[in-house]
Design a protein around this motif. Sequence first.
Motif, PDB file in Angstrom:
ATOM      1  N   LEU A  71       8.790  -1.845  16.110  1.00  0.00           N
ATOM      2  CA  LEU A  71       7.416  -1.378  15.906  1.00  0.00           C
ATOM      3  C   LEU A  71       7.290  -0.356  14.788  1.00  0.00           C
ATOM      4  CD1 LEU A  71       6.371  -0.944  19.657  1.00  0.00           C
ATOM      5  CD2 LEU A  71       6.020  -2.927  18.180  1.00  0.00           C
ATOM      6  N   GLU A  72       8.398   0.023  14.167  1.00  0.00           N
ATOM      7  CA  GLU A  72       8.364   1.089  13.178  1.00  0.00           C
ATOM      8  C   GLU A  72       8.519   0.601  11.741  1.00  0.00           C
ATOM      9  OE1 GLU A  72      11.338   3.866  14.337  1.00  0.00           O
ATOM     10  OE2 GLU A  72      10.354   4.375  16.227  1.00  0.00           O
ATOM     11  N   THR A  73       9.068  -0.579  11.553  1.00  0.00           N
ATOM     12  CA  THR A  73       9.341  -1.040  10.198  1.00  0.00           C
ATOM     13  C   THR A  73       8.110  -1.651   9.545  1.00  0.00           C
ATOM     14  OG1 THR A  73      10.902  -2.357   8.892  1.00  0.00           O
ATOM     15  CG2 THR A  73      10.015  -3.391  10.863  1.00  0.00           C
ATOM     16  N   ASN A  74       8.097  -1.670   8.214  1.00  0.00           N
ATOM     17  CA  ASN A  74       7.064  -2.391   7.472  1.00  0.00           C
ATOM     18  C   ASN A  74       7.277  -3.892   7.618  1.00  0.00           C
ATOM     19  OD1 ASN A  74       5.994   0.035   6.556  1.00  0.00           O
ATOM     20  ND2 ASN A  74       7.116  -0.022   4.616  1.00  0.00           N
ATOM     21  N   THR A  75       6.244  -4.653   7.297  1.00  0.00           N
ATOM     22  CA  THR A  75       6.314  -6.115   7.404  1.00  0.00           C
ATOM     23  C   THR A  75       5.927  -6.750   6.077  1.00  0.00           C
ATOM     24  OG1 THR A  75       5.817  -6.133   9.775  1.00  0.00           O
ATOM     25  CG2 THR A  75       5.391  -8.161   8.560  1.00  0.00           C
ATOM     26  N   ARG A  76       6.782  -7.624   5.583  1.00  0.00           N
ATOM     27  CA  ARG A  76       6.455  -8.385   4.378  1.00  0.00           C
ATOM     28  C   ARG A  76       5.391  -9.431   4.733  1.00  0.00           C
ATOM     29  NH1 ARG A  76      12.337 -10.520   3.642  1.00  0.00           N
ATOM     30  NH2 ARG A  76      12.019 -10.499   5.907  1.00  0.00           N
ATOM     31  N   ALA A 119      -7.283  -7.433  -7.621  1.00  0.00           N
ATOM     32  CA  ALA A 119      -7.107  -8.643  -8.422  1.00  0.00           C
ATOM     33  C   ALA A 119      -8.068  -9.722  -7.948  1.00  0.00           C
ATOM     34  CB  ALA A 119      -5.663  -9.129  -8.311  1.00  0.00           C
ATOM     35  N   SER A 120      -8.331 -10.678  -8.803  1.00  0.00           N
ATOM     36  CA  SER A 120      -9.278 -11.741  -8.449  1.00  0.00           C
ATOM     37  C   SER A 120      -8.605 -12.893  -7.703  1.00  0.00           C
ATOM     38  CB  SER A 120      -9.954 -12.275  -9.710  1.00  0.00           C
ATOM     39  OG  SER A 120      -8.988 -12.791 -10.624  1.00  0.00           O
ATOM     40  N   GLY A 121      -7.313 -12.790  -7.458  1.00  0.00           N
ATOM     41  CA  GLY A 121      -6.586 -13.807  -6.711  1.00  0.00           C
ATOM     42  C   GLY A 121      -5.269 -13.244  -6.230  1.00  0.00           C
ATOM     43  N   GLY A 122      -4.608 -13.991  -5.354  1.00  0.00           N
ATOM     44  CA  GLY A 122      -3.298 -13.593  -4.889  1.00  0.00           C
ATOM     45  C   GLY A 122      -3.331 -12.595  -3.747  1.00  0.00           C
ATOM     46  N   TYR A 123      -2.126 -12.224  -3.279  1.00  0.00           N
ATOM     47  CA  TYR A 123      -1.976 -11.439  -2.066  1.00  0.00           C
ATOM     48  C   TYR A 123      -1.035 -10.262  -2.302  1.00  0.00           C
ATOM     49  CZ  TYR A 123      -3.882 -15.789  -0.275  1.00  0.00           C
ATOM     50  OH  TYR A 123      -4.669 -16.894  -0.068  1.00  0.00           O
ATOM     51  N   VAL A 124      -1.141  -9.272  -1.433  1.00  0.00           N
ATOM     52  CA  VAL A 124      -0.291  -8.090  -1.529  1.00  0.00           C
ATOM     53  C   VAL A 124       1.075  -8.384  -0.925  1.00  0.00           C
ATOM     54  CG1 VAL A 124      -2.283  -6.564  -1.482  1.00  0.00           C
ATOM     55  CG2 VAL A 124      -1.108  -7.136   0.674  1.00  0.00           C
ATOM     56  N   HIS A 125       1.981  -7.417  -1.052  1.00  0.00           N
ATOM     57  CA  HIS A 125       3.378  -7.644  -0.690  1.00  0.00           C
ATOM     58  C   HIS A 125       3.762  -7.137   0.696  1.00  0.00           C
ATOM     59  CE1 HIS A 125       7.706  -7.991  -1.082  1.00  0.00           C
ATOM     60  NE2 HIS A 125       7.863  -6.678  -0.982  1.00  0.00           N
ATOM     61  N   LEU A 126       3.278  -5.966   1.079  1.00  0.00           N
ATOM     62  CA  LEU A 126       3.848  -5.284   2.240  1.00  0.00           C
ATOM     63  C   LEU A 126       2.757  -4.607   3.052  1.00  0.00           C
ATOM     64  CD1 LEU A 126       6.884  -4.850   3.072  1.00  0.00           C
ATOM     65  CD2 LEU A 126       6.717  -2.596   1.982  1.00  0.00           C
ATOM     66  N   MET A 127       2.931  -4.609   4.400  1.00  0.00           N
ATOM     67  CA  MET A 127       2.042  -3.887   5.302  1.00  0.00           C
ATOM     68  C   MET A 127       2.881  -2.930   6.141  1.00  0.00           C
ATOM     69  SD  MET A 127      -0.712  -6.846   6.307  1.00  0.00           S
ATOM     70  CE  MET A 127      -2.111  -5.736   6.222  1.00  0.00           C
ATOM     71  N   ASP A 128       2.289  -1.785   6.479  1.00  0.00           N
ATOM     72  CA  ASP A 128       3.040  -0.802   7.242  1.00  0.00           C
ATOM     73  C   ASP A 128       2.976  -1.097   8.737  1.00  0.00           C
ATOM     74  OD1 ASP A 128       0.598   0.185   8.221  1.00  0.00           O
ATOM     75  OD2 ASP A 128       0.539   1.838   6.783  1.00  0.00           O
ATOM     76  N   SER A 129       3.546  -0.212   9.536  1.00  0.00           N
ATOM     77  CA  SER A 129       3.624  -0.460  10.980  1.00  0.00           C
ATOM     78  C   SER A 129       2.262  -0.416  11.657  1.00  0.00           C
ATOM     79  CB  SER A 129       4.553   0.570  11.628  1.00  0.00           C
ATOM     80  OG  SER A 129       4.084   1.888  11.391  1.00  0.00           O
ATOM     81  N   GLU A 130       1.250   0.119  10.960  1.00  0.00           N
ATOM     82  CA  GLU A 130      -0.120   0.122  11.483  1.00  0.00           C
ATOM     83  C   GLU A 130      -0.942  -1.013  10.897  1.00  0.00           C
ATOM     84  OE1 GLU A 130      -1.094   2.152  13.896  1.00  0.00           O
ATOM     85  OE2 GLU A 130       0.955   2.971  13.924  1.00  0.00           O
ATOM     86  N   TRP A 131      -0.300  -1.877  10.117  1.00  0.00           N
ATOM     87  CA  TRP A 131      -0.908  -3.062   9.514  1.00  0.00           C
ATOM     88  C   TRP A 131      -1.925  -2.703   8.441  1.00  0.00           C
ATOM     89  CZ3 TRP A 131       2.081  -6.962  10.451  1.00  0.00           C
ATOM     90  CH2 TRP A 131       2.850  -6.930  11.634  1.00  0.00           C
ATOM     91  N   ASN A 132      -1.644  -1.592   7.748  1.00  0.00           N
ATOM     92  CA  ASN A 132      -2.368  -1.253   6.534  1.00  0.00           C
ATOM     93  C   ASN A 132      -1.519  -1.641   5.337  1.00  0.00           C
ATOM     94  OD1 ASN A 132      -4.524   0.169   7.958  1.00  0.00           O
ATOM     95  ND2 ASN A 132      -2.964   1.733   8.372  1.00  0.00           N
ATOM     96  N   ILE A 133      -2.160  -1.916   4.203  1.00  0.00           N
ATOM     97  CA  ILE A 133      -1.405  -2.312   3.010  1.00  0.00           C
ATOM     98  C   ILE A 133      -0.520  -1.167   2.554  1.00  0.00           C
ATOM     99  CG2 ILE A 133      -1.575  -3.057   0.604  1.00  0.00           C
ATOM    100  CD1 ILE A 133      -4.251  -4.366   1.319  1.00  0.00           C
ATOM    101  N   ALA A 134       0.771  -1.444   2.408  1.00  0.00           N
ATOM    102  CA  ALA A 134       1.746  -0.432   1.990  1.00  0.00           C
ATOM    103  C   ALA A 134       2.257  -0.663   0.586  1.00  0.00           C
ATOM    104  CB  ALA A 134       2.920  -0.407   2.970  1.00  0.00           C
ATOM    105  N   ASP A 135       2.152  -1.875   0.087  1.00  0.00           N
ATOM    106  CA  ASP A 135       2.622  -2.195  -1.266  1.00  0.00           C
ATOM    107  C   ASP A 135       1.702  -3.269  -1.832  1.00  0.00           C
ATOM    108  OD1 ASP A 135       3.933  -2.987  -3.573  1.00  0.00           O
ATOM    109  OD2 ASP A 135       5.926  -2.866  -2.699  1.00  0.00           O
ATOM    110  N   TYR A 136       1.013  -2.922  -2.922  1.00  0.00           N
ATOM    111  CA  TYR A 136      -0.004  -3.804  -3.485  1.00  0.00           C
ATOM    112  C   TYR A 136       0.549  -4.811  -4.487  1.00  0.00           C
ATOM    113  CZ  TYR A 136      -3.697  -0.924  -1.428  1.00  0.00           C
ATOM    114  OH  TYR A 136      -4.522  -0.268  -0.559  1.00  0.00           O
TER     115      TYR A 136
END
Length: 405
Positions: A71-76, A119-136
């Motif tokens: 529950l603590e790690t980020n998720t790709r 960006a006008s397309g595509g997806y971000v890379h990483l979400m944190d343990s609270e499911w917020n974007i951590a890496d754009y």
Amino acid sequence: MRFALWVQGLSFTEHLDSKREIMVNDTLITASLRFQRWMTNEALPLWMSRGIVPHKQCHYERLKANGEPDLETNTRVRVQARQAFAFASAYRRGWAPEGRSLAVQLCEFIEKNARHPRASGGYVHLMDSEWNIADYKQDLYDHAFYLLAFAWLYTITGDAIYLDRAESLQRWLDDSFASPVGGWREGDYEVGARRQNPHMHLFESYMSLYEATEQAHWLARAGEIFALFQTRFFDAEHRVLREFFDDNWQPHPDAGNIIEPGHMVEWVWLLHWYGRLSGRNVSIWADALYEKAYQIGFASSGLMFDDMNIDGSARGSTKRSWPMTEVIKANIAQAKAGHKDGEERAAEAIDLLFTYYLDCAKVAGSWVDQRDANDEVVNDFAPASTLYHLMVACTEVVDYCNANT
């Protein structure tokens, strides 16, 4: 007792529409049944229950050794796409009735939560343990798996929205990351080297989209990757697959001599798949990579090294689980092409996979990720993304052994 299977289009020494008899080894039949039982009775139930975030309907990055989610790690974000593929594949084969709805939910989570906000397309890379974007950042490797997921969601639902998403995403990749010297850039961030790996998975995704749609432009896309493989990725002198390159697809001055045997055998499977779809004889490249991988790629235990130097000397001594799934797939592909050792070697690889990575897990349906020089466990986390590798290997061997029905 041996089983006669009639398989179409497996040898380029015969007409592509002709039939020839393959006698399936008893040992492989037994291994196939074992693999399928483990997947349907243990792996899929575990990851479809404990792997899913209850209030979000998305998927955790990994499970702990006790089977509980970390529950603590980020998720790709690509984990969602790879699990969507695995669940869709399981649903299509009747192994998991809930696989369809879970796959749809995971893809919808990506759409609602991981689209790049600027960006006008595509997806971000990483979400944190609270499911917020951590890496754009936008990563090419990630996006290959979104295309794969869209192909499989279209396959199991027939909903054209997934084809629209695939077409839209491909246009975005072309507009934003296409390279004037072939292929696509790594993403919207600075990198030290270009990699063959993202292109390998685009190759897989394009062939999946072609099979799902029968639209020729997806096979043409696969042909672009095949041309890169022929001219850049494959090293004819050493008979290996190069991994890292400079901006002009020349071997990288620092990392250019690093090879990964697991990717070499993964390409064996991909090349045979492309050969079946395109009618191209790929045996020159597939056989070279397969033979070289068996010459240099394995430890004395029979496990495959994670990486090594181009001359076959050791870089390290670790062995992850996923290369063994690629060994299985390569041997099934070689067996289809008439190589007599393929079936026996596939069965051996399945046995090693269970011995070193699956049966030793503390929770049924989970796995050990990596072993060290002494074949001791390196860490006790099970990455969710490994299910993708295991599912493909399992379906390949099961489909091969069931080809007589």
